[in-house]
Motif scaffolding. Structure first.
Motif, PDB file in Angstrom:
ATOM      1  N   ASN A 171       0.861  -1.175   0.000  1.00  0.00           N
ATOM      2  CA  ASN A 171       0.000   0.000   0.000  1.00  0.00           C
ATOM      3  C   ASN A 171       0.900   1.228   0.000  1.00  0.00           C
ATOM      4  OD1 ASN A 171      -1.746   2.114   0.493  1.00  0.00           O
ATOM      5  ND2 ASN A 171      -2.980   0.990   1.971  1.00  0.00           N
ATOM      6  N   HIS A 177      -1.796  -2.746  -3.860  1.00  0.00           N
ATOM      7  CA  HIS A 177      -1.664  -3.270  -5.209  1.00  0.00           C
ATOM      8  C   HIS A 177      -0.461  -4.212  -5.270  1.00  0.00           C
ATOM      9  CE1 HIS A 177      -4.819  -0.705  -6.719  1.00  0.00           C
ATOM     10  NE2 HIS A 177      -4.187   0.373  -6.318  1.00  0.00           N
ATOM     11  N   ARG A 193       3.940  -2.400 -11.738  1.00  0.00           N
ATOM     12  CA  ARG A 193       2.721  -2.920 -11.138  1.00  0.00           C
ATOM     13  C   ARG A 193       2.089  -3.992 -12.008  1.00  0.00           C
ATOM     14  NH1 ARG A 193      -1.875   1.136  -9.397  1.00  0.00           N
ATOM     15  NH2 ARG A 193      -3.011  -0.766  -9.890  1.00  0.00           N
ATOM     16  N   ASP A 198      -7.523  -0.416 -10.460  1.00  0.00           N
ATOM     17  CA  ASP A 198      -7.021   0.650  -9.589  1.00  0.00           C
ATOM     18  C   ASP A 198      -7.952   0.934  -8.421  1.00  0.00           C
ATOM     19  OD1 ASP A 198      -4.652   1.254 -11.001  1.00  0.00           O
ATOM     20  OD2 ASP A 198      -5.775   2.494 -12.438  1.00  0.00           O
ATOM     21  N   PHE A 201      -8.415  -3.226  -3.963  1.00  0.00           N
ATOM     22  CA  PHE A 201      -7.112  -3.764  -3.599  1.00  0.00           C
ATOM     23  C   PHE A 201      -6.945  -5.193  -4.084  1.00  0.00           C
ATOM     24  CE2 PHE A 201      -9.843  -4.725   0.083  1.00  0.00           C
ATOM     25  CZ  PHE A 201      -9.572  -6.071   0.298  1.00  0.00           C
ATOM     26  N   GLN A 202      -5.692  -5.602  -4.219  1.00  0.00           N
ATOM     27  CA  GLN A 202      -5.342  -6.976  -4.579  1.00  0.00           C
ATOM     28  C   GLN A 202      -4.536  -7.597  -3.434  1.00  0.00           C
ATOM     29  OE1 GLN A 202      -4.203  -4.476  -7.149  1.00  0.00           O
ATOM     30  NE2 GLN A 202      -6.355  -4.574  -7.769  1.00  0.00           N
ATOM     31  N   GLN A 218      -8.988 -10.262  -5.945  1.00  0.00           N
ATOM     32  CA  GLN A 218      -9.436  -8.877  -5.917  1.00  0.00           C
ATOM     33  C   GLN A 218     -10.951  -8.858  -5.993  1.00  0.00           C
ATOM     34  OE1 GLN A 218      -8.012  -6.496  -9.210  1.00  0.00           O
ATOM     35  NE2 GLN A 218      -9.225  -7.580 -10.721  1.00  0.00           N
TER      36      GLN A 218
END
Length: 262
Positions: A171, A177, A193, A198, A201-202, A218
């Motif tokens: 983060n 991400h 990335r 976007d 979150f992943q 996600q």
């Protein structure tokens, strides 16, 4: 996390609020994945249990649990016997575990352990660490060097089997991400990335053995976290992740196709 033979899957499930999570397992039987169920070694119903990962020889399953310290996730492991039964879970000692949260244990082929922790002494809010075991049962723990750990928040990672590709959950702004790193000599170099949404979150990165494909979770519509798959490099092994049966209904969604946009 898949077992080494690809016939068993461990994962965790959480409600949309992401405040409660439990381990689940599914076996490939008769050409289909069976309904998920809690494993025999599951903790009490109010325990948080998450982040499963098999050792590369399949003899241990590592995971995070707060069964010993409420709301404080620690790293545990449980032995998988030759007959398929699991033994009694054991909590790893300090300095692997600390009074703070530990996350996403990833056992490496050489016996070391990659994990995230909120312990003091790092360079950011949370950082990534490598634990090295010794024959007497003790461990040494050291943070990953810059540029992997930063003053921001790095807390989950997976390393390819050959040790040359690293995917990090960080983060560095408004949400978490995925970031890819390549080993360049003795130092890590950020590739960029992972192509994903976007606005959400992943988490939960899982690299294929060749380091060219990535499975992660996600948000997807009303779901709290579905499985997605992305190719990180050309020539990826298309037989990974393992499928049960013909695989048509078993593959996770792609994060790069028009049908399932990132």
């Amino acid at each position: 996390m898949f077992s080494p033979d690809g016939r068993e899957l461990f994962f965790f499930r959480a409600p949309p609020s992401f405040d409660r999570y439990r381990l689940l397992t599914s076996q490939c039987e008769g050409g289909r994945w069976r309904a998920p169920r809690e494993p025999a070694f599951a903790g009490a119903a109010d325990a948080l249990e998450t982040d499963p990962a098999y050792s590369h020889d399949g003899t241990w399953l590592y995971y995070a649990s707060d069964r010993a310290n409420k709301d404080d996730l620690d790293i545990w492991r449980v032995q998988r016997h030759a007959d398929g039964r699991f033994g009694e879970p054991e909590r790893l000692p300090a300095p692997v575990n600390s009074p703070q949260t530990e996350l996403l244990p990833r056992p490496l082929p050489d016996g070391r352990l990659l994990f995230g922790s909120h312990r003091p002494g790092g360079v950011g809010r949370r950082d990534l660490y490598i634990a090295t075991p010794h024959v007497d049962g003790s461990w040494d723990v050291a943070p990953l060097p810059a540029p992997v750990n930063t003053a921001a928040d790095e807390y989950e990672a997976d390393l390819a089997r050959d040790g040359r590709v690293l995917v990090v959950v960080a983060n560095r702004g408004t949400r978490s991400h995925l970031y890819v790193y390549d080993l360049d000599g003795d130092a890590w170099r950020e590739r960029g990335r992972v192509p994903a949404r976007d606005d959400v979150f992943q988490v939960g990165p899982l690299l294929s053995p060749d380091g060219r494909r990535l499975l992660f979770a996600q948000a997807d519509g009303e779901a709290s976290g579905e499985f997605f798959l992305v190719d990180l490099a050309p020539g990826a092994d298309m037989a990974w992740p393992p499928a049960c049966g013909d695989g048509r209904a078993d593959q996770p969604r792609s994060s790069t196709t028009g049908e399932n946009p990132p």
